[in-house]
Scaffold this motif. Structure first.
Motif, PDB file in Angstrom:
ATOM      1  N   GLN A 313      32.393  22.345  11.233  1.00  0.00           N
ATOM      2  CA  GLN A 313      32.588  22.095   9.803  1.00  0.00           C
ATOM      3  C   GLN A 313      31.882  20.819   9.356  1.00  0.00           C
ATOM      4  OE1 GLN A 313      34.021  24.165   7.705  1.00  0.00           O
ATOM      5  NE2 GLN A 313      33.759  22.858   5.915  1.00  0.00           N
ATOM      6  N   GLY A 316      28.216  21.388   9.171  1.00  0.00           N
ATOM      7  CA  GLY A 316      27.735  22.348   8.182  1.00  0.00           C
ATOM      8  C   GLY A 316      26.880  23.415   8.853  1.00  0.00           C
TER       9      GLY A 316
ATOM     10  N   SER B 135      25.087  20.227   0.619  1.00  0.00           N
ATOM     11  CA  SER B 135      26.148  19.840  -0.309  1.00  0.00           C
ATOM     12  C   SER B 135      25.558  19.093  -1.504  1.00  0.00           C
ATOM     13  CB  SER B 135      27.166  18.948   0.407  1.00  0.00           C
ATOM     14  OG  SER B 135      27.957  19.729   1.273  1.00  0.00           O
ATOM     15  N   LYS B 375      31.522  30.102   8.619  1.00  0.00           N
ATOM     16  CA  LYS B 375      30.655  29.845   7.470  1.00  0.00           C
ATOM     17  C   LYS B 375      31.453  29.804   6.167  1.00  0.00           C
ATOM     18  CE  LYS B 375      29.689  34.733   6.601  1.00  0.00           C
ATOM     19  NZ  LYS B 375      28.813  35.855   6.910  1.00  0.00           N
ATOM     20  N   ILE B 378      31.992  26.595   4.792  1.00  0.00           N
ATOM     21  CA  ILE B 378      30.768  25.787   4.663  1.00  0.00           C
ATOM     22  C   ILE B 378      29.950  26.200   3.442  1.00  0.00           C
ATOM     23  CG2 ILE B 378      28.565  25.207   5.754  1.00  0.00           C
ATOM     24  CD1 ILE B 378      29.975  25.565   8.493  1.00  0.00           C
ATOM     25  N   SER B 382      30.897  23.575   0.202  1.00  0.00           N
ATOM     26  CA  SER B 382      31.799  23.428   1.348  1.00  0.00           C
ATOM     27  C   SER B 382      33.204  23.057   0.873  1.00  0.00           C
ATOM     28  CB  SER B 382      31.272  22.338   2.284  1.00  0.00           C
ATOM     29  OG  SER B 382      31.461  21.072   1.682  1.00  0.00           O
TER      30      SER B 382
END
Lengths: 356, 399
Positions: A313, A316, B135, B375, B378, B382
């Motif tokens: 996590q 990513g 992100s 996933k 994410i 996220s």
């Protein structure tokens, strides 16, 4: 009280760590994973030369180690590098069972790295129960089915459990024995296993049984928890590095407190895991063996899941890609909970043993 | 306060059920139940079946050929489709690009591209993320320079889901590097056949190859493929993301997943009893089910508000976080349930693999799904980004 490794074990650790970081790179391992054999004979031979196999056996057995901390040192390093070769199944479990059965000549070949073994014990529907054996032995002929047998295709001999007049007994079966069928497949976290069926297959009685299975499973739990600890060290190290170098919003993501605190939690849990492995290795030859092993296996199962999931996590998407080191390491960590009893199995066993 | 559906809504549910019973090909639901990958042809055929019924574009206005369902109807359809193990609708053209074109596209763009989405002429993929812009999407670097009637595009996109099937990609590109990041981005439609585009598959940890890198080297894109105004792309991107978040809670998937965990745990034995009767395992299942029941109601509360016309804001982020945690927990239970048989590498990605892999539970690749579904927390913003949004909106502070 002394938590330092002996000089010999320290040397073994250093040698092994250096060798694996040079030779067992992510690229090399991905090649091994993609190969038909699923393992490297060269790596096996070179590690045998470095003494890795000898370290798994006592002096009486022809080795130079064999104690809980010898296993812990070796397997922690194998785990750090995500090694998929069957050291646990072939050398440790197979070799130590043969040592218990007094087959000294074969143990010598195991230590030399020239003999491959597989332990065919678990059965479909048996889940993690060690006494679930329905394979039958009659007059030295074995009939039954064994599930997810590690290293079965590469093994020169299989060590097969069967019920002989209601007692669980172990037999040595040659890979070319009649009636033996081995259907192999790759494993998600590397290595290969097989479904094994026996139909009147001749087996050579080893004159050991369930107690030997329990003893070798205890050794395997020490080894496997140490291996998982090593993998968790790699996962946390990769994550720490990534948090320090990956920049988003103009700064390293590790400077965001939401991630920094979670990284700190992983490091706290990693030390818990390290102590759990030390407990497992240290109590291996005491009356508290089973209670301690269940405590350690449960803790490693819980912490392992946390570390694997959090490491992915916090990385990513990149951690989801097979070519990045963490992907394989995370799979090793999580899939370790599917052998020798999972988190819940050992929680139950811990409760049963602690109220007994 | 009334927790029951209206008569109209119940009738609609019956209509959906009948359609799925009659028109959903059994081999598709079988594949979905076993966790098998659908081929491009499978997905195209399912789209065509829905399109024939007029249900392929539930969120589109009728004027564009959509069903124009409200949020409750869409929820009912999603719930029934998941329960029937229907394949997912591929969202890139239908629920991501189309709303943008409908709101910001020119008449010519709408007339050209929207019918092609419905009839399957185009397969769209999404060119948003870059290796350095995840992100922090606004930091994207792929640049488009105007040259007469064209833009020349250079750069790299990544995590492009099903890009290997696509003939078109919608991209966020930098058209002005001199201004604040968000103010120099444009929204461009690019033909994947254009010279200079290269698609490279990314193999994921479960062996699947559903995502790709897409490389652009001096790619010539007609200027008429710019959506809306130059340098206003960030506004359109945010609008698209708000549509990406529909059905974000995935209640239907979780309900279907939980049912299959229970099926597995009834078949698996532990100490001579079904695993589902084991107190530790049963407690894990119950805990997730309790969370799911509450989240299903949260989801309906938000849907009901949306159907009444108010746009979901921070609630979408809340549902994304909770919904993905629950789905991942269910994936975890499924792999636990099958014990040692979680270890074999069952994968649709490895041809023929499943013929030799034992699957006494008929569970499909549950461990591979567990890893693949990491996933969920994410992508699509996220869970950390969602938490920052929740904090920012509710507390007014930064993150």
């Amino acid at each position: 009280m002394n938590f330092e490794l002996t000089e010999e074990r320290q040397m073994l650790q250093d040698t092994l760590r250096r060798y694996l970081s040079d030779k067992y790179t992510t690229a090399k391992r991905n090649d091994i994973l993609a190969s038909d054999a699923g393992m490297s004979a060269d790596i096996w031979g070179e590690l045998a030369d470095l003494g890795v196999l000898g370290a798994l056996f006592t002096e009486d057995q022809g080795g130079f180690g064999g104690a809980g901390f010898d296993l812990a040192v070796v397997f922690e390093e194998l785990g750090r590098a995500g090694v998929v070769e069957p050291f646990l199944d072939s050398a440790l479990m197979g070799g130590r069972l043969l040592a218990m059965a007094g087959r000294d000549d074969m143990v010598e070949s195991v230590i030399a790295g020239t003999l491959q073994l597989a332990v065919a014990h678990g059965e479909p529907g048996g889940r993690y129960d060690l006494d679930h054996v329905t394979t039958i032995a009659q007059g030295g002929k074995l009939t039954g089915r064994k599930a997810v047998v590690m290293n079965a295709e590469a093994a020169d001999h299989l060590i097969v459990s069967a019920r002989d007049a209601d007692e669980i007994a172990l037999f040595l079966v040659d890979k070319d024995a009649p009636g033996l069928v081995v259907q192999g497949y790759p494993l998600l976290a590397g290595g290969r296993a097989a479904e094994v069926t026996l139909e009147g297959t001749p087996g050579d009685a080893l004159n050991i049984g369930l107690a030997a299975i329990e003893d070798v499973t205890a050794l395997a739990i020490v080894a496997q928890t140490a291996e998982t600890l090593g993998a968790m060290e790699t996962a946390t190290a990769l994550t720490k590095d990534y948090l320090g170098t990956r920049k988003q919003f103009g700064r390293p993501i590790g400077t965001f407190q939401a991630l920094a605190h979670r990284m700190a939690d992983l490091l706290i849990e990693l030390e818990q895991a390290r102590s759990a492995v030390i407990n497992a290795a240290g109590y291996l030859e005491t009356d508290a063996r089973d209670l301690t092993l269940s405590a350690s296996k449960n803790l490693i199962g819980r912490v392992g899941r946390l570390v694997a999931e959090e490491a992915i996590q916090m990385h990513g998407g990149i951690a989801m890609t097979q070519e990045y080191e963490l992907a394989h390491i995370a799979k090793r960590i999580v899939m370790a909970d599917h052998r020798f009893g999972d988190t819940d199995y050992h929680l139950e066993r811990f409760i049963a043993l602690s109220v007994a | 306060m009334d927790l029951s559906y209206t008569d109209d809504e119940r009738a609609f549910r019956e209509e959906v059920r009948a359609f799925l019973r009659d028109d959903l090909p059994p081999d598709f639901s079988d594949k979905v139940r076993k966790g098998q990958e659908l081929t491009k042809a499978d997905m195209e055929r399912w789209h065509a079946i829905l399109n024939a019924r007029g249900w392929l574009a539930p969120n589109w206005p009728k004027a564009f050929g959509g069903a124009e369902w409200n949020a409750v109807q869409r929820h009912i359809f999603e719930e029934e489709a998941a329960a029937a193990r229907a394949p997912r609708i591929v969202p890139f053209g239908l629920s991501m690009l189309a709303p943008v074109l409908q709101k910001f596209g020119s008449k010519a763009q709408q007339d050209h591209w929207l019918p092609r989405i419905l009839d399957g002429s185009d397969w769209w993929c999404q060119g948003y993320s870059e290796p350095g812009a995840g992100s922090d999407l606004a930091s994207l670097k792929t640049k488009a320079v105007r040259d007469g009637d064209h833009y020349i595009v250079n750069g790299q996109k990544t995590w492009t889901t099903l890009g290997q099937h696509a003939n078109m990609i919608f991209c966020l590109v930098r058209t002005d590097p001199t201004v604040k990041q968000q103010e120099g981005i444009s929204f461009l439609l690019i033909d994947m056949e254009t010279p200079g585009i290269e698609v490279r598959p990314i193999v994921l940890l479960d062996g699947s190859a559903e995502v790709n890198e897409v490389w652009f080297t001096d790619v010539k894109v007609p200027a008429e493929n710019l959506v809306g105004e130059e340098n206003k792309g960030w506004t359109y991107a945010k609008y698209l993301l708000s549509h990406e978040r529909t059905n974000i809670a995935g209640v239907g998937f979780s309900q279907a997943g939980l049912a299959s965990v229970k099926r597995l745990a009834r078949a698996e034995n532990h100490n001579g009893k079904p695993l589902i009767e084991n107190p530790h395992f049963a407690a894990r299942v119950a805990q997730v089910e309790i969370d799911l029941r509450a989240m299903a109601t949260t989801n309906l509360r938000i849907i009901s508000k949306a159907a009444a016309g108010s746009a979901p804001g921070v609630e979408a982020s809340m549902l994304k976080v909770k919904g993905t945690i629950i789905r991942q927990e269910i994936n975890d239970l499924a792999r636990r349930a099958v014990g040692p048989y979680a270890m074999p590498f069952a994968s649709e990605a490895v041809e023929g693999a499943n013929d030799m892999i034992p699957d006494p539970h008929e569970a499909g690749p549950v461990a591979a799904q567990y890893f693949n579904n990491r996933k969920l927390s994410i992508f699509g913003g996220s869970n950390e980004i969602q938490r920052s949004i929740i904090a920012k909106v509710t507390m007014g502070g930064g993150a």
